[in-house]
Design a protein around this motif. Structure first.
Motif, PDB file in Angstrom:
ATOM      1  N   ARG A 156      -2.374   6.020  -2.142  1.00 32.81           N
ATOM      2  CA  ARG A 156      -1.250   6.404  -1.284  1.00 32.81           C
ATOM      3  C   ARG A 156      -1.424   7.795  -0.690  1.00 32.81           C
ATOM      4  N   ARG A 157      -2.308   8.582  -1.283  1.00 31.01           N
ATOM      5  CA  ARG A 157      -2.502   9.934  -0.751  1.00 31.01           C
ATOM      6  C   ARG A 157      -3.005   9.916   0.692  1.00 31.01           C
ATOM      7  N   TRP A 158      -3.603   8.791   1.110  1.00 32.99           N
ATOM      8  CA  TRP A 158      -4.093   8.704   2.480  1.00 32.99           C
ATOM      9  C   TRP A 158      -2.934   8.688   3.478  1.00 32.99           C
ATOM     10  N   TYR A 159      -1.769   8.237   3.047  1.00 34.18           N
ATOM     11  CA  TYR A 159      -0.605   8.318   3.930  1.00 34.18           C
ATOM     12  C   TYR A 159      -0.221   9.784   4.160  1.00 34.18           C
ATOM     13  N   VAL A 160      -0.372  10.590   3.088  1.00 32.61           N
ATOM     14  CA  VAL A 160      -0.101  12.023   3.211  1.00 32.61           C
ATOM     15  C   VAL A 160      -1.107  12.671   4.159  1.00 32.61           C
ATOM     16  N   VAL A 161      -2.381  12.265   4.025  1.00 33.92           N
ATOM     17  CA  VAL A 161      -3.417  12.796   4.908  1.00 33.92           C
ATOM     18  C   VAL A 161      -3.095  12.450   6.366  1.00 33.92           C
ATOM     19  N   ALA A 162      -2.669  11.206   6.592  1.00 34.80           N
ATOM     20  CA  ALA A 162      -2.327  10.771   7.947  1.00 34.80           C
ATOM     21  C   ALA A 162      -1.189  11.612   8.514  1.00 34.80           C
ATOM     22  N   GLY A 163      -0.162  11.841   7.698  1.00 37.96           N
ATOM     23  CA  GLY A 163       0.956  12.668   8.146  1.00 37.96           C
ATOM     24  C   GLY A 163       0.524  14.097   8.458  1.00 37.96           C
TER      25      GLY A 163
ATOM     26  N   LEU B  87      -2.779   2.924   9.522  1.00 35.40           N
ATOM     27  CA  LEU B  87      -2.995   1.490   9.715  1.00 35.40           C
ATOM     28  C   LEU B  87      -4.112   0.969   8.833  1.00 35.40           C
ATOM     29  N   VAL B  88      -5.234   1.699   8.806  1.00 32.48           N
ATOM     30  CA  VAL B  88      -6.367   1.260   7.977  1.00 32.48           C
ATOM     31  C   VAL B  88      -5.974   1.245   6.504  1.00 32.48           C
ATOM     32  N   THR B  89      -5.289   2.281   6.080  1.00 31.90           N
ATOM     33  CA  THR B  89      -4.854   2.353   4.673  1.00 31.90           C
ATOM     34  C   THR B  89      -3.919   1.197   4.340  1.00 31.90           C
TER      35      THR B  89
ATOM     36  N   ALA C 129      -4.536  -6.115   1.891  1.00 33.60           N
ATOM     37  CA  ALA C 129      -5.579  -7.092   1.561  1.00 33.60           C
ATOM     38  C   ALA C 129      -5.850  -7.115   0.068  1.00 33.60           C
ATOM     39  N   HIS C 130      -5.812  -5.954  -0.536  1.00 30.94           N
ATOM     40  CA  HIS C 130      -6.045  -5.886  -1.980  1.00 30.94           C
ATOM     41  C   HIS C 130      -4.916  -6.579  -2.745  1.00 30.94           C
TER      42      HIS C 130
END
Length: 199
Positions: free
Chosen positions: A8-15, A173-175, A181-182
């Motif tokens: 979920r940290r990738w959502y933070v990176v995106a923001g 989107l990728v995240t 999918a997982h």
């Protein structure tokens, strides 16, 4: 081999990426706006109707008489001379209004030109009625430069904002798709009896 599921940290990176893009755009806008203000004509000493003001003129290079507020519509009669030669005052053929610190609004009204280089005195009085609150002699406006500053500013700010928000959107989107999918494959058992991506 299975792909690691993005956390979920990738959502933070995106923001964060999107925020950086927006911040850069705001900085560009602020810098461009300041450059735009600096591009306005420099005004000399302010003076009032009927007062004489010193003007430093270069032969063949007109200065401009500005009036404030810009809504003042009274015509003026201006007289003066440089080195014994009368100053030529003609009405401008363009429209140019701007504001300075304190939000004083100014409008170009007349071009002031001398056939000789030197200093002289200029007096302007309203032809009829009450004139403007203030008058000033300043440089000619450079509309082309002002337009280039604003076009460049909005262009760079737009690129920064779109790039930041777009990159943040792609990461999001990728995240989301990989995590979805997982989750969809968790219930499928492999031959070894363990769900894929169980680690």
């Amino acid at each position: 081999m299975t792909k690691r599921v993005p956390g979920r940290r990738w959502y933070v990176v995106a923001g964060a990426v999107a925020t950086v893009g927006v911040v850069v755009a705001l900085v560009v806008l602020a810098t461009g706006f300041r450059s735009w203000l600096d591009g306005f004509p420099d005004l000399g000493s302010r003076f009032r109707d009927g007062e004489s003001v010193r003007v430093d003129l270069t032969a063949g290079q007109p200065m401009v008489l500005y009036v404030s507020p810009d809504s003042a519509t009274t015509d003026y009669l201006c007289t003066g001379e440089v080195a014994g030669v009368p100053i030529v005052v003609t009405e401008v053929t363009y429209t140019f209004t701007f504001f300075v610190r304190g939000f004083e609004t100014w409008a170009a009204r007349y071009e002031v030109e001398s056939a000789r280089t030197g200093s002289g005195q200029l007096t302007c009085s309203p032809v009829r009625g009450r004139g403007a609150e203030l008058l000033a002699i300043g440089e000619q406006p450079d509309n082309g430069r002002l337009l280039r500053i604003m076009a460049t500013t909005f262009g760079l700010a737009g690129v920064a904002a779109v790039a930041g928000i777009g990159a943040g959107g792609v990461i999001t989107l990728v995240t989301w798709r990989r995590r979805k999918a997982h989750r969809g494959g968790v219930g499928v058992r492999s031959e070894g009896g363990l769900p894929p991506n169980s680690y």
